[in-house]
Write a protein that holds these residues in place. Structure first.
Motif, PDB file in Angstrom:
ATOM      1  N   SER A   1     -77.738 -87.723-101.268  1.00  0.00           N
ATOM      2  CA  SER A   1     -76.478 -87.666-100.514  1.00  0.00           C
ATOM      3  C   SER A   1     -76.434 -88.687 -99.389  1.00  0.00           C
ATOM      4  N   LYS A   2     -77.594 -89.160 -98.981  1.00  0.00           N
ATOM      5  CA  LYS A   2     -77.666 -90.137 -97.891  1.00  0.00           C
ATOM      6  C   LYS A   2     -77.901 -91.549 -98.401  1.00  0.00           C
ATOM      7  N   GLY A   3     -77.746 -91.750 -99.701  1.00  0.00           N
ATOM      8  CA  GLY A   3     -77.826 -93.092-100.259  1.00  0.00           C
ATOM      9  C   GLY A   3     -79.226 -93.593-100.538  1.00  0.00           C
ATOM     10  N   VAL A   4     -80.222 -92.710-100.479  1.00  0.00           N
ATOM     11  CA  VAL A   4     -81.595 -93.110-100.791  1.00  0.00           C
ATOM     12  C   VAL A   4     -81.803 -93.009-102.300  1.00  0.00           C
ATOM     13  N   ALA A   5     -82.315 -94.074-102.924  1.00  0.00           N
ATOM     14  CA  ALA A   5     -82.599 -94.056-104.352  1.00  0.00           C
ATOM     15  C   ALA A   5     -83.825 -93.176-104.598  1.00  0.00           C
ATOM     16  N   VAL A   6     -83.726 -92.216-105.520  1.00  0.00           N
ATOM     17  CA  VAL A   6     -84.791 -91.238-105.720  1.00  0.00           C
ATOM     18  C   VAL A   6     -85.274 -91.231-107.159  1.00  0.00           C
ATOM     19  N   GLU A   7     -86.588 -91.247-107.323  1.00  0.00           N
ATOM     20  CA  GLU A   7     -87.233 -90.957-108.613  1.00  0.00           C
ATOM     21  C   GLU A   7     -87.830 -89.560-108.518  1.00  0.00           C
ATOM     22  N   ARG A   8     -87.713 -88.783-109.591  1.00  0.00           N
ATOM     23  CA  ARG A   8     -88.173 -87.386-109.588  1.00  0.00           C
ATOM     24  C   ARG A   8     -89.184 -87.173-110.709  1.00  0.00           C
ATOM     25  N   ASP A   9     -90.284 -86.471-110.401  1.00  0.00           N
ATOM     26  CA  ASP A   9     -91.297 -86.175-111.413  1.00  0.00           C
ATOM     27  C   ASP A   9     -91.832 -84.766-111.182  1.00  0.00           C
TER      28      ASP A   9
ATOM     29  N   ASP B   1     -86.203 -80.059-105.254  1.00  0.00           N
ATOM     30  CA  ASP B   1     -84.801 -80.319-105.611  1.00  0.00           C
ATOM     31  C   ASP B   1     -83.918 -80.417-104.364  1.00  0.00           C
ATOM     32  N   ALA B   2     -84.197 -79.558-103.369  1.00  0.00           N
ATOM     33  CA  ALA B   2     -83.406 -79.596-102.131  1.00  0.00           C
ATOM     34  C   ALA B   2     -83.596 -80.925-101.406  1.00  0.00           C
ATOM     35  N   VAL B   3     -84.830 -81.421-101.364  1.00  0.00           N
ATOM     36  CA  VAL B   3     -85.108 -82.714-100.732  1.00  0.00           C
ATOM     37  C   VAL B   3     -84.450 -83.848-101.525  1.00  0.00           C
ATOM     38  N   ASN B   4     -84.590 -83.764-102.849  1.00  0.00           N
ATOM     39  CA  ASN B   4     -83.994 -84.780-103.724  1.00  0.00           C
ATOM     40  C   ASN B   4     -82.497 -84.896-103.487  1.00  0.00           C
ATOM     41  N   GLN B   5     -81.813 -83.756-103.452  1.00  0.00           N
ATOM     42  CA  GLN B   5     -80.364 -83.755-103.267  1.00  0.00           C
ATOM     43  C   GLN B   5     -79.958 -84.340-101.921  1.00  0.00           C
ATOM     44  N   ASP B   6     -80.733 -84.038-100.885  1.00  0.00           N
ATOM     45  CA  ASP B   6     -80.382 -84.554 -99.565  1.00  0.00           C
ATOM     46  C   ASP B   6     -80.610 -86.056 -99.480  1.00  0.00           C
TER      47      ASP B   6
ATOM     48  N   ASP C   1     -90.718 -95.977-100.428  1.00  0.00           N
ATOM     49  CA  ASP C   1     -90.991 -96.023 -98.986  1.00  0.00           C
ATOM     50  C   ASP C   1     -91.577 -94.696 -98.502  1.00  0.00           C
ATOM     51  N   VAL C   2     -91.150 -93.598 -99.130  1.00  0.00           N
ATOM     52  CA  VAL C   2     -91.679 -92.282 -98.784  1.00  0.00           C
ATOM     53  C   VAL C   2     -91.892 -91.482-100.060  1.00  0.00           C
ATOM     54  N   ILE C   3     -92.862 -90.571-100.003  1.00  0.00           N
ATOM     55  CA  ILE C   3     -93.158 -89.662-101.116  1.00  0.00           C
ATOM     56  C   ILE C   3     -93.025 -88.240-100.587  1.00  0.00           C
TER      57      ILE C   3
ATOM     58  N   VAL D   1     -85.506 -89.694 -93.196  1.00  0.00           N
ATOM     59  CA  VAL D   1     -84.492 -90.751 -93.151  1.00  0.00           C
ATOM     60  C   VAL D   1     -84.377 -91.317 -91.739  1.00  0.00           C
ATOM     61  N   SER D   2     -84.396 -90.428 -90.760  1.00  0.00           N
ATOM     62  CA  SER D   2     -84.307 -90.873 -89.370  1.00  0.00           C
ATOM     63  C   SER D   2     -85.551 -91.645 -88.943  1.00  0.00           C
ATOM     64  N   ALA D   3     -86.720 -91.187 -89.384  1.00  0.00           N
ATOM     65  CA  ALA D   3     -87.980 -91.790 -88.930  1.00  0.00           C
ATOM     66  C   ALA D   3     -88.323 -93.085 -89.649  1.00  0.00           C
ATOM     67  N   LYS D   4     -87.964 -93.186 -90.953  1.00  0.00           N
ATOM     68  CA  LYS D   4     -88.433 -94.323 -91.754  1.00  0.00           C
ATOM     69  C   LYS D   4     -87.316 -95.168 -92.373  1.00  0.00           C
ATOM     70  N   SER D   5     -86.090 -94.712 -92.323  1.00  0.00           N
ATOM     71  CA  SER D   5     -84.960 -95.413 -92.951  1.00  0.00           C
ATOM     72  C   SER D   5     -85.306 -95.894 -94.370  1.00  0.00           C
ATOM     73  N   PRO D   6     -85.764 -94.979 -95.215  1.00  0.00           N
ATOM     74  CA  PRO D   6     -86.215 -95.398 -96.553  1.00  0.00           C
ATOM     75  C   PRO D   6     -85.063 -95.826 -97.452  1.00  0.00           C
ATOM     76  N   LYS D   7     -85.335 -96.836 -98.281  1.00  0.00           N
ATOM     77  CA  LYS D   7     -84.381 -97.220 -99.314  1.00  0.00           C
ATOM     78  C   LYS D   7     -84.700 -96.503-100.626  1.00  0.00           C
ATOM     79  N   LYS D   8     -85.998 -96.231-100.841  1.00  0.00           N
ATOM     80  CA  LYS D   8     -86.421 -95.559-102.060  1.00  0.00           C
ATOM     81  C   LYS D   8     -87.368 -94.403-101.707  1.00  0.00           C
ATOM     82  N   ALA D   9     -87.219 -93.299-102.430  1.00  0.00           N
ATOM     83  CA  ALA D   9     -88.094 -92.144-102.247  1.00  0.00           C
ATOM     84  C   ALA D   9     -88.542 -91.637-103.615  1.00  0.00           C
TER      85      ALA D   9
END
Length: 393
Positions: free
Chosen positions: A201-209, A193-198, A231-233, A170-178
């Motif tokens: 919590s910071k407002g990044v839209a997340v898709e999970r597979d 799951d730990a990464v997804n939750q974080d 923006d990040v995987i 988040v600090s390095a790339k300011s992603p909107k979607k992950a």
């Protein structure tokens, strides 16, 4: 770098131990099968030593052997025999192996199991038998939530690793979607799951597979990633799957920053993906592997001694394997040669390890929680530094 270093005195002691190791030879093989003799104590080591993810386990095995060889070379009253159990990372293999270790080989302690899935399966057996264990690499948070009294680890849990990696991204790339993806292994799911939750919590839209561990064709997941255009995987899992997945992602034309965790901190990630596809990938770990941190002090002494002994650079969790073995050695040196005595000693243990300060919380977790960031540069894994201060190359 905020990483705590060992004190000068500890560095001097380590240098002496490595000197003893260099002239001491083999791994404390005194005493035969069927249990410890009067002058020999058996400590087990369990993990994937020949399977597809053995690159994560051989370095901590070597680190443990290095510490025990140095101890045995000092001609102590009781030698330590390191007994190896190759689980290939399989929970199904771990249970009969740990049963054999306890009932037939009469170990008084175990370094491992290495992976979270096999730890979840084998640790209840160790707990029932009252055999203390210290894992150098099992990071699933749930392992410390079972009320186990004989479980320990010298590595921060994924509840620390996942958020630290996500915060760095988040600090390095300011992603909107992950896009967060994993296989279905215990470790992989927990970290993802730990990464997804974080992220969430910071407002990044997340898709999970998620895909099956045995899969090698990830085209369905890759299609989802491409359609999502993140923006990040982030991949939760081991390098054998991670390398193949990253190759297929890049072959599909997806260029988003790829990040993963300690299970992929191995050259196998680069080999599996290919140097071009792997370039720039981020790998987090509750460990710091060669780089600027190995230029002086006890870390340099360790790295030099490791390379001299094994003719290869130390890799992921080599220092943690050394520190886990050192914890058992200190208990034995204090006169606690029984499993209960060793376990009681571990509850009070506090020392400056090579990797980090080693002190266990009541739930078995190590107190130190620093996470480090590595990046693939020119086909090599390079340490960027502590996750709170690291910058993308």
């Amino acid at each position: 770098m905020s990483r705590k270093r060992t004190v000068v005195a500890a560095a001097a002691l380590l240098a002496g131990a490595l000197a003893l190791s260099a002239c001491g030879g083999g791994g404390g093989g005194a005493g035969g099968g069927g249990g410890s003799s009067a002058n020999t104590i058996k400590i087990g080591f369990m993990g994937d030593l020949t399977g597809e993810n053995s690159g994560i386990v051989i370095p901590p095995r070597n680190g443990a052997k290095m510490a025990i060889d140095a101890y045995n070379a000092s001609n102590p009253p009781k030698q330590i025999e390191l007994v190896e159990y190759d689980s290939q990372g399989s929970p199904d293999q771990a249970v009969p192996l740990v049963t054999k270790a306890i009932q037939q080989d009469k170990i008084v302690g175990l370094i491992g199991p290495a992976f979270s899935g096999e730890s979840k399966a084998a640790d209840p057996v160790l707990e029932q038998a009252k055999i203390p264990s210290i894992s150098a690499s099992a990071t699933n948070p749930g392992l410390a939530k079972n009320g186990w009294k004989y479980f320990h680890r010298v590595v921060a849990a994924d509840s620390e690793q996942g958020p630290a990696i996500a915060d760095f991204l988040v600090s390095a790339k300011s992603p909107k979607k992950a896009f967060v993806i994993s296989d279905d292994q215990e470790y992989s799911v927990g970290l993802a799951d730990a990464v997804n939750q974080d992220f969430t919590s910071k407002g990044v839209a997340v898709e999970r597979d998620q895909f099956a561990q045995a899969s090698s064709d990830y085209s369905s997941s890759v299609a989802k990633i491409k359609a999502d255009n993140p923006d990040v995987i982030f991949f939760g899992g081991y390098y054998s799957q991670g390398g193949r997945l990253l190759k297929q992602i890049r072959d599909a034309g997806v260029t988003a920053l790829f990040a993963t965790g300690d299970g992929s901190l191995d050259v196998g990630l680069i080999n599996g993906a290919g140097p071009q596809a792997a370039e720039g990938a981020i790998v987090g770990c509750p460990c710091a592997v060669p780089g600027a941190s190995a230029t002086q002090g006890s870390l340099k002494t360790f790295y030099d001694g490791y390379k001299s002994k094994f003719n290869v650079n130390p890799a992921v969790y080599a220092t943690e394997g050394y520190d886990a073995a050192t914890a058992f050695i200190k208990a034995i040196q204090a006169g606690d040669a029984t499993s209960d005595g060793i376990n009681n000693f571990l509850a009070t243990l506090s020392f400056d390890g090579v990797a980090k300060p080693v002190k266990f919380q009541p739930n078995g977790d190590v107190v130190s929680t620093d996470i480090f960031i590595h990046q693939v540069k020119n086909g090599q894994l390079e340490l960027l530094g502590n996750s709170k201060a690291a910058k993308l190359g």
